[in-house]
Write a protein that holds these residues in place. Structure first.
Motif, PDB file in Angstrom:
ATOM      1  N   ASP A  37       0.832  -1.200   0.000  1.00  0.00           N
ATOM      2  CA  ASP A  37       0.000   0.000   0.000  1.00  0.00           C
ATOM      3  C   ASP A  37       0.867   1.250   0.000  1.00  0.00           C
ATOM      4  O   ASP A  37       0.400   2.335   0.335  1.00  0.00           O
ATOM      5  N   ALA A  38       2.156   1.094  -0.350  1.00  0.00           N
ATOM      6  CA  ALA A  38       3.102   2.210  -0.325  1.00  0.00           C
ATOM      7  C   ALA A  38       3.981   2.177  -1.561  1.00  0.00           C
ATOM      8  O   ALA A  38       4.541   1.133  -1.910  1.00  0.00           O
ATOM      9  N   SER A  39       4.126   3.313  -2.204  1.00  0.00           N
ATOM     10  CA  SER A  39       4.988   3.393  -3.387  1.00  0.00           C
ATOM     11  C   SER A  39       6.411   2.992  -3.058  1.00  0.00           C
ATOM     12  O   SER A  39       7.069   2.286  -3.830  1.00  0.00           O
ATOM     13  N   SER A  40       6.907   3.440  -1.906  1.00  0.00           N
ATOM     14  CA  SER A  40       8.295   3.129  -1.536  1.00  0.00           C
ATOM     15  C   SER A  40       8.489   1.634  -1.359  1.00  0.00           C
ATOM     16  O   SER A  40       9.507   1.078  -1.780  1.00  0.00           O
ATOM     17  N   TRP A  41       7.531   0.961  -0.750  1.00  0.00           N
ATOM     18  CA  TRP A  41       7.659  -0.475  -0.504  1.00  0.00           C
ATOM     19  C   TRP A  41       7.639  -1.265  -1.819  1.00  0.00           C
ATOM     20  O   TRP A  41       8.407  -2.214  -1.992  1.00  0.00           O
ATOM     21  N   VAL A  42       6.762  -0.887  -2.731  1.00  0.00           N
ATOM     22  CA  VAL A  42       6.712  -1.594  -4.017  1.00  0.00           C
ATOM     23  C   VAL A  42       7.988  -1.347  -4.811  1.00  0.00           C
ATOM     24  O   VAL A  42       8.578  -2.269  -5.383  1.00  0.00           O
ATOM     25  N   SER A  43       8.448  -0.113  -4.842  1.00  0.00           N
ATOM     26  CA  SER A  43       9.663   0.212  -5.583  1.00  0.00           C
ATOM     27  C   SER A  43      10.860  -0.551  -5.040  1.00  0.00           C
ATOM     28  O   SER A  43      11.619  -1.164  -5.799  1.00  0.00           O
ATOM     29  N   GLN A  44      11.029  -0.537  -3.722  1.00  0.00           N
ATOM     30  CA  GLN A  44      12.212  -1.153  -3.123  1.00  0.00           C
ATOM     31  C   GLN A  44      12.202  -2.675  -3.182  1.00  0.00           C
ATOM     32  O   GLN A  44      13.260  -3.300  -3.257  1.00  0.00           O
TER      33      GLN A  44
END
Length: 635
Positions: free
Chosen positions: A406-413
């Motif tokens: 549910d977070a852009s940072s988590w999906v990207s990383q």
């Protein structure tokens, strides 16, 4: 001084020569390696200042430069030894990919970058190192007035000295500190530049100055806001990962001319970073900000808020507060939901994201369809009898909520570390990703669809196109008393679900909010017709034709055998009640699921992992066959 002037001259030449490719007419991409800001030495305050000052200035510069075109890129975020920004750059730099034809300019340092793009900005907004909140206010003003955010520091070698006093000599257009370095905000008398009495808190006075002079005057794009830790991070930078100041995340919200804040959601205690304030002052300021946003968005558009409570640093027991981490997460969610706002939850551990202002221009397809299963297919796979009945035959069906995304940072990383795992595709997995993340990381969502196997199916993460608590949208609304927001939430979700081919909401976090009422469930049925998984609902329910299953257990044991035992125990507790079971997992490698299922099969071969369409369609048919379960009367 001589070196600075040489860098400025060189950058000026680069600006005139390289910024536009004469043949393609596309701006050349400026680049800077900022890896040094992640590997600073915690023993030295100057290193911490460089990490903060350079990243903050660069993020605000990127937000302005990348607003209309992708022109400025940095390398910064790391996860498990992988530079995430190089990973994405290299992927789309390949032949025939989006960036394959673009020329680039690699700059030697941040001073040369600022000098090179000086024509894109109007100058600087300078903030007060003694009043932590002014760093977030500076980010807000940076986007609104095309200014680079610079912390006041006249010491030799500081960024302020390099680009304001010397070097490019940026004109200071907005001062959030007195020009002699003393604090503008004192927590006494009247808030400067307003008719408002002081709150007694320098933190809240600073925010209320911004509210009066910018937010209330309609100068912000209140469809976008950002909840990131202020410069108080500098006093305890080692609490979490090195890049958890999350300054690199600012660029997108600067580009959208949004507002920034860092305030406690609790009414029953002073904010832990401002213990002298009256209890609940932070919350009152937050509610004032959110109410203005609600009114300016006319109650129809939902405010997109990046960020997450900085729980390791503030507002929780970690910082000598009285509240636990998850409780603080849920309280913040409850508050923003009451004002028609949701979060893109850049939470600590994987919270850093860079270059979103750049990637926002990535060209997505108009549609990413996903097929639904047919009765003939279920019959051919042995799940339906010839008469169309569910062939349970002492089976138990399970589904994994593959999260948390549910977070852009988590999906990207986690794309290179989890999605690219060689174990993916060996068992059916329901990847639950919020479609609203396409705002900041469209390339990541596109890549996952492009490389998905037949065993990878996508559903929406909590709680749809953004993380909020939908029970807080239902009138009468606690905290805000605003009109019902359920239909506006449905209208917000529909285009995202349609574009990404979604029909399942894999998890609904109800948290501290009321559960969904009939109107709320009706709204979800309009965009998530193949199923929802709330926390506060009957165990089983068929709402018109939408299957509803109450959320089950979190299964996050690292040892696959222990995880399998947990699943088996939970299935057996419900044996005879319902043969369908949901389990949530957080950031697990696909190989872990393979091992868990191997262990589970050895313990009980009657438990079967299904793909999402088969699970929810069989569950729907089962509910139609069992009126008691369909009516929500099974416990």
């Amino acid at each position: 001084m001589i070196m600075i002037r040489k860098a400025v001259i060189a950058a000026t030449l680069l600006t005139s020569i390289f910024h536009v490719n004469a043949q393609t007419k596309q701006p050349r991409i400026g680049m800077l390696d900022m890896n040094y800001t992640v590997h600073f030495d915690l023993r030295y305050k100057d290193s911490i200042k460089i990490a903060w000052d350079h990243t903050h200035a660069m993020a605000t510069l990127q937000g302005i430069v990348n607003r209309k075109y992708p022109q400025l890129y940095i390398f910064l975020v790391e996860n498990e030894g992988i530079n995430i920004d190089r990973y994405w750059w290299n992927k789309y730099r390949q032949r025939d990919k989006w960036l394959s034809g673009r020329d680039t300019v690699l700059y030697p340092d941040i001073v040369s970058v600022i000098a090179a793009y000086q024509k894109n900005i109007r100058g600087a907004v300078v903030y007060d190192p003694a009043v932590a909140a002014t760093s977030n206010i500076a980010s807000s003003i940076a986007g609104l007035e095309d200014l680079v955010a610079i912390r006041y520091d006249t010491s030799p070698g500081s960024l302020y000295s390099q680009v304001v006093i010397n070097g490019p000599r940026l004109p200071v257009r907005v001062w959030l500190v007195n020009k002699n370095g003393t604090s503008l905000f004192t927590g006494r008398g009247t808030v400067p530049g307003t008719q408002r009495p002081s709150t007694g808190s320098v933190k809240n006075d600073a925010y209320r100055w911004f509210i009066t002079n910018y937010l209330a005057k309609g100068r912000c794009n209140t469809a976008y806001g950002a909840y990131y830790i202020d410069q108080a991070w500098m006093t305890h930078p080692g609490i979490a990962a090195r890049n958890h100041h999350t300054l690199s995340n600012h660029d997108f919200f600067v580009s959208r001319k949004g507002f920034f804040f860092d305030l406690s959601p609790w009414s029953d205690e002073q904010a832990t970073d401002d213990p002298q304030q009256k209890a609940g002052t932070d919350l009152e300021t937050m509610k004032e900000i959110l109410l203005i946003a609600y009114k300016q968005n006319k109650g129809k558009k939902y405010a997109y808020l990046g960020g997450f409570p900085p729980w390791a640093y503030k507002y929780t027991q970690h910082a000598k507060g009285s509240h636990e981490d998850v409780a603080t997460e849920w309280e913040y969610s409850k508050v923003i939901s009451a004002y028609n706002a949701f979060k893109d939850a850049d939470a600590i551990n994987y919270g850093a994201l860079a270059n979103a202002s750049f990637w926002q221009h990535f060209p997505l397809k108009k549609k990413y369809p996903q097929p639904w299963i047919t009765a003939d297919s279920l019959r051919a796979r042995g799940y339906l009898t010839a008469e169309g009945k569910v062939n349970v035959n002492k089976r138990n069906f399970i589904i994994f909520y593959v999260g948390d995304y549910d977070a852009s940072s988590w999906v990207s990383q986690t794309t290179p570390t989890i999605w690219d795992s060689p174990g993916r595709g060996k068992v059916p997995l329901m990847w639950c990703i919020s479609p609203v993340l396409a705002e900041r990381i469209p390339m990541a969502l596109d890549y996952r669809r492009e490389t998905a196997t037949a065993n990878d199916y996508f559903a929406a993460a909590d709680n749809g196109a953004g993380y909020l608590m939908p029970g807080m949208l239902q009138a009468p609304r606690p905290l805000s008393g605003l009109p019902d927001g359920v239909q506006a939430w449905a209208a917000h979700n529909k285009p995202y679900y349609q574009r990404w081919g979604l029909s399942i909401t894999g998890f609904i976090i109800d948290g501290h909010a009321p559960g969904l009422n009939t109107k709320g469930i009706n709204a979800y049925e309009t965009f998530s017709p193949n199923g929802i998984i709330p926390q506060k609902s009957p165990l089983t329910l068929l709402h018109n034709n939408m299957p509803v299953l109450r959320a089950g257990d979190d299964v996050n044991e690292d040892d696959p055998r222990e995880a399998a035992k947990h699943i088996l125990q939970r299935v057996r507790q419900r044996e005879g009640a319902v043969p369908f079971h949901w389990f949530r997992n957080i950031l697990k490698d696909p190989s872990w699921y393979v091992k868990v299922m191997k262990e589970l099969q050895a313990l009980d071969s009657s438990i079967e992992l299904l793909d999402a369409p088969a699970f929810f369609e069989l569950y729907r048919i089962y509910l139609k066959e069992n009126p008691i379960a369909a009516a929500g009367k099974v416990q």
